[in-house]
Design a protein around this motif. Structure first.
Motif, PDB file in Angstrom:
ATOM      1  N   LEU A 158       6.936  77.324 -64.676  1.00  0.00           N
ATOM      2  CA  LEU A 158       6.397  76.951 -63.372  1.00  0.00           C
ATOM      3  C   LEU A 158       5.824  75.538 -63.480  1.00  0.00           C
ATOM      4  CD1 LEU A 158       4.555  80.222 -62.287  1.00  0.00           C
ATOM      5  CD2 LEU A 158       6.659  79.277 -61.335  1.00  0.00           C
ATOM      6  N   PRO A 159       5.749  74.809 -62.377  1.00  0.00           N
ATOM      7  CA  PRO A 159       5.176  73.461 -62.422  1.00  0.00           C
ATOM      8  C   PRO A 159       3.740  73.492 -62.943  1.00  0.00           C
ATOM      9  CG  PRO A 159       6.196  73.885 -60.295  1.00  0.00           C
ATOM     10  CD  PRO A 159       6.187  75.183 -61.038  1.00  0.00           C
ATOM     11  N   SER A 160       3.351  72.461 -63.662  1.00  0.00           N
ATOM     12  CA  SER A 160       1.985  72.404 -64.179  1.00  0.00           C
ATOM     13  C   SER A 160       0.998  72.309 -63.023  1.00  0.00           C
ATOM     14  CB  SER A 160       1.818  71.222 -65.130  1.00  0.00           C
ATOM     15  OG  SER A 160       2.090  70.021 -64.448  1.00  0.00           O
ATOM     16  N   GLY A 161      -0.240  72.680 -63.309  1.00  0.00           N
ATOM     17  CA  GLY A 161      -1.270  72.650 -62.280  1.00  0.00           C
ATOM     18  C   GLY A 161      -1.482  73.997 -61.621  1.00  0.00           C
ATOM     19  N   GLN A 162      -0.668  74.974 -61.948  1.00  0.00           N
ATOM     20  CA  GLN A 162      -0.838  76.321 -61.409  1.00  0.00           C
ATOM     21  C   GLN A 162      -1.556  77.175 -62.445  1.00  0.00           C
ATOM     22  OE1 GLN A 162       2.719  78.106 -59.886  1.00  0.00           O
ATOM     23  NE2 GLN A 162       3.400  76.238 -58.896  1.00  0.00           N
ATOM     24  N   ARG A 185       1.688  79.840 -65.943  1.00  0.00           N
ATOM     25  CA  ARG A 185       2.580  78.847 -66.568  1.00  0.00           C
ATOM     26  C   ARG A 185       4.055  79.222 -66.459  1.00  0.00           C
ATOM     27  NH1 ARG A 185       0.397  78.249 -72.386  1.00  0.00           N
ATOM     28  NH2 ARG A 185       2.259  76.990 -72.547  1.00  0.00           N
ATOM     29  N   VAL A 186       4.345  80.538 -66.386  1.00  0.00           N
ATOM     30  CA  VAL A 186       5.734  81.000 -66.316  1.00  0.00           C
ATOM     31  C   VAL A 186       5.868  82.075 -65.240  1.00  0.00           C
ATOM     32  CG1 VAL A 186       6.261  80.493 -68.739  1.00  0.00           C
ATOM     33  CG2 VAL A 186       5.385  82.750 -68.113  1.00  0.00           C
ATOM     34  N   ALA A 187       7.118  82.351 -64.901  1.00  0.00           N
ATOM     35  CA  ALA A 187       7.425  83.399 -63.929  1.00  0.00           C
ATOM     36  C   ALA A 187       8.554  84.256 -64.480  1.00  0.00           C
ATOM     37  CB  ALA A 187       7.850  82.786 -62.598  1.00  0.00           C
ATOM     38  N   LEU A 188       8.621  85.484 -64.007  1.00  0.00           N
ATOM     39  CA  LEU A 188       9.748  86.358 -64.305  1.00  0.00           C
ATOM     40  C   LEU A 188      10.685  86.278 -63.112  1.00  0.00           C
ATOM     41  CD1 LEU A 188      10.974  88.475 -66.263  1.00  0.00           C
ATOM     42  CD2 LEU A 188       9.948  90.203 -64.785  1.00  0.00           C
ATOM     43  N   GLY A 221      17.020  87.253 -57.494  1.00  0.00           N
ATOM     44  CA  GLY A 221      16.510  85.890 -57.513  1.00  0.00           C
ATOM     45  C   GLY A 221      15.022  85.802 -57.219  1.00  0.00           C
ATOM     46  N   GLU A 222      14.376  86.956 -57.027  1.00  0.00           N
ATOM     47  CA  GLU A 222      12.936  86.950 -56.773  1.00  0.00           C
ATOM     48  C   GLU A 222      12.209  86.421 -57.999  1.00  0.00           C
ATOM     49  OE1 GLU A 222      11.216  90.349 -54.397  1.00  0.00           O
ATOM     50  OE2 GLU A 222      13.100  91.223 -55.119  1.00  0.00           O
ATOM     51  N   GLU A 223      11.141  85.676 -57.745  1.00  0.00           N
ATOM     52  CA  GLU A 223      10.372  85.050 -58.817  1.00  0.00           C
ATOM     53  C   GLU A 223       8.931  85.535 -58.720  1.00  0.00           C
ATOM     54  OE1 GLU A 223      10.903  80.756 -60.004  1.00  0.00           O
ATOM     55  OE2 GLU A 223       8.988  80.653 -58.935  1.00  0.00           O
ATOM     56  N   TYR A 224       8.417  86.081 -59.817  1.00  0.00           N
ATOM     57  CA  TYR A 224       7.047  86.572 -59.857  1.00  0.00           C
ATOM     58  C   TYR A 224       6.264  85.806 -60.922  1.00  0.00           C
ATOM     59  CZ  TYR A 224       8.952  90.534 -57.270  1.00  0.00           C
ATOM     60  OH  TYR A 224       9.570  91.318 -56.337  1.00  0.00           O
ATOM     61  N   PRO A 225       5.266  85.025 -60.528  1.00  0.00           N
ATOM     62  CA  PRO A 225       4.427  84.361 -61.523  1.00  0.00           C
ATOM     63  C   PRO A 225       3.770  85.395 -62.437  1.00  0.00           C
ATOM     64  CG  PRO A 225       4.037  83.443 -59.346  1.00  0.00           C
ATOM     65  CD  PRO A 225       4.883  84.670 -59.159  1.00  0.00           C
ATOM     66  N   VAL A 226       3.660  85.066 -63.721  1.00  0.00           N
ATOM     67  CA  VAL A 226       3.087  85.965 -64.726  1.00  0.00           C
ATOM     68  C   VAL A 226       1.667  85.500 -65.040  1.00  0.00           C
ATOM     69  CG1 VAL A 226       3.290  86.799 -67.096  1.00  0.00           C
ATOM     70  CG2 VAL A 226       5.349  86.479 -65.705  1.00  0.00           C
ATOM     71  N   LEU A 227       0.716  86.409 -64.875  1.00  0.00           N
ATOM     72  CA  LEU A 227      -0.672  86.084 -65.199  1.00  0.00           C
ATOM     73  C   LEU A 227      -0.819  85.800 -66.695  1.00  0.00           C
ATOM     74  CD1 LEU A 227      -2.427  88.814 -63.048  1.00  0.00           C
ATOM     75  CD2 LEU A 227      -2.541  86.348 -62.696  1.00  0.00           C
ATOM     76  N   PRO A 228      -1.603  84.794 -67.066  1.00  0.00           N
ATOM     77  CA  PRO A 228      -1.784  84.471 -68.483  1.00  0.00           C
ATOM     78  C   PRO A 228      -2.836  85.369 -69.138  1.00  0.00           C
ATOM     79  CG  PRO A 228      -2.937  82.876 -67.131  1.00  0.00           C
ATOM     80  CD  PRO A 228      -2.218  83.811 -66.187  1.00  0.00           C
ATOM     81  N   ASP A 259       5.854  81.255 -74.383  1.00  0.00           N
ATOM     82  CA  ASP A 259       6.670  80.719 -75.482  1.00  0.00           C
ATOM     83  C   ASP A 259       8.103  81.228 -75.446  1.00  0.00           C
ATOM     84  OD1 ASP A 259       4.483  79.339 -76.522  1.00  0.00           O
ATOM     85  OD2 ASP A 259       3.840  81.082 -77.691  1.00  0.00           O
ATOM     86  N   MET A 260       8.474  81.936 -74.381  1.00  0.00           N
ATOM     87  CA  MET A 260       9.802  82.556 -74.322  1.00  0.00           C
ATOM     88  C   MET A 260      10.617  82.087 -73.117  1.00  0.00           C
ATOM     89  SD  MET A 260       8.933  86.388 -75.584  1.00  0.00           S
ATOM     90  CE  MET A 260      10.672  86.740 -75.751  1.00  0.00           C
ATOM     91  N   VAL A 261      10.434  80.846 -72.699  1.00  0.00           N
ATOM     92  CA  VAL A 261      11.163  80.312 -71.545  1.00  0.00           C
ATOM     93  C   VAL A 261      12.660  80.457 -71.772  1.00  0.00           C
ATOM     94  CG1 VAL A 261      11.660  78.208 -70.241  1.00  0.00           C
ATOM     95  CG2 VAL A 261       9.313  78.781 -70.846  1.00  0.00           C
ATOM     96  N   SER A 262      13.372  80.921 -70.768  1.00  0.00           N
ATOM     97  CA  SER A 262      14.813  81.171 -70.729  1.00  0.00           C
ATOM     98  C   SER A 262      15.226  82.484 -71.394  1.00  0.00           C
ATOM     99  CB  SER A 262      15.615  80.019 -71.343  1.00  0.00           C
ATOM    100  OG  SER A 262      15.392  78.838 -70.616  1.00  0.00           O
ATOM    101  N   ALA A 263      14.308  83.193 -72.015  1.00  0.00           N
ATOM    102  CA  ALA A 263      14.652  84.461 -72.665  1.00  0.00           C
ATOM    103  C   ALA A 263      14.811  85.569 -71.626  1.00  0.00           C
ATOM    104  CB  ALA A 263      13.566  84.857 -73.663  1.00  0.00           C
ATOM    105  N   GLN A 264      15.774  86.440 -71.872  1.00  0.00           N
ATOM    106  CA  GLN A 264      15.945  87.654 -71.067  1.00  0.00           C
ATOM    107  C   GLN A 264      14.967  88.693 -71.603  1.00  0.00           C
ATOM    108  OE1 GLN A 264      18.209  88.305 -68.514  1.00  0.00           O
ATOM    109  NE2 GLN A 264      18.912  86.192 -68.571  1.00  0.00           N
ATOM    110  N   VAL A 265      14.176  89.298 -70.721  1.00  0.00           N
ATOM    111  CA  VAL A 265      13.166  90.257 -71.156  1.00  0.00           C
ATOM    112  C   VAL A 265      13.112  91.459 -70.215  1.00  0.00           C
ATOM    113  CG1 VAL A 265      11.676  88.568 -72.320  1.00  0.00           C
ATOM    114  CG2 VAL A 265      11.337  89.052 -69.901  1.00  0.00           C
ATOM    115  N   GLU A 266      12.584  92.530 -70.760  1.00  0.00           N
ATOM    116  CA  GLU A 266      12.240  93.703 -69.961  1.00  0.00           C
ATOM    117  C   GLU A 266      10.736  93.843 -70.097  1.00  0.00           C
ATOM    118  OE1 GLU A 266      14.447  97.677 -69.665  1.00  0.00           O
ATOM    119  OE2 GLU A 266      12.907  98.008 -71.209  1.00  0.00           O
TER     120      GLU A 266
END
Length: 85
Positions: free
Chosen positions: A15-19, A22-25, A31-38, A47-54
């Protein structure tokens, strides 16, 4: 925060900085995007940008919209995905 856990599959996107998140699922099918709470296991997903996850998660809604609280996750092998063929 919703206490009901759900399981989602998708890939981790930055996700863009300043939010606050930091990342979304991103759910591949919709195509839905859900921001992930840190917090919780969501910290590791940064640390897993672009990784496929469940993920096992619950939704939190507030003034910033709908976000995910990730309780646990599992990286997925691309060959395990039925749509890969």
């Amino acid at each position: 925060m919703s206490s009901a856990s759900t399981t989602l599959r998708g890939y981790v996107a930055p996700l863009p900085s300043g939010q606050s998140c930091r990342v979304a699922l991103v759910i591949a099918d919709s195509g839905e995007e859900y921001p992930v709470l840190p917090r919780g296991a969501g910290i590791d997903l940064a640390d897993m940008v672009s990784a496929q996850v469940e993920v096992v998660c619950s939704f939190q809604e507030d003034g910033e919209g709908r976000r995910l609280f990730v309780r646990s996750y599992q990286p997925l092998d691309a060959l395990d995905d039925e749509d890969a063929w």
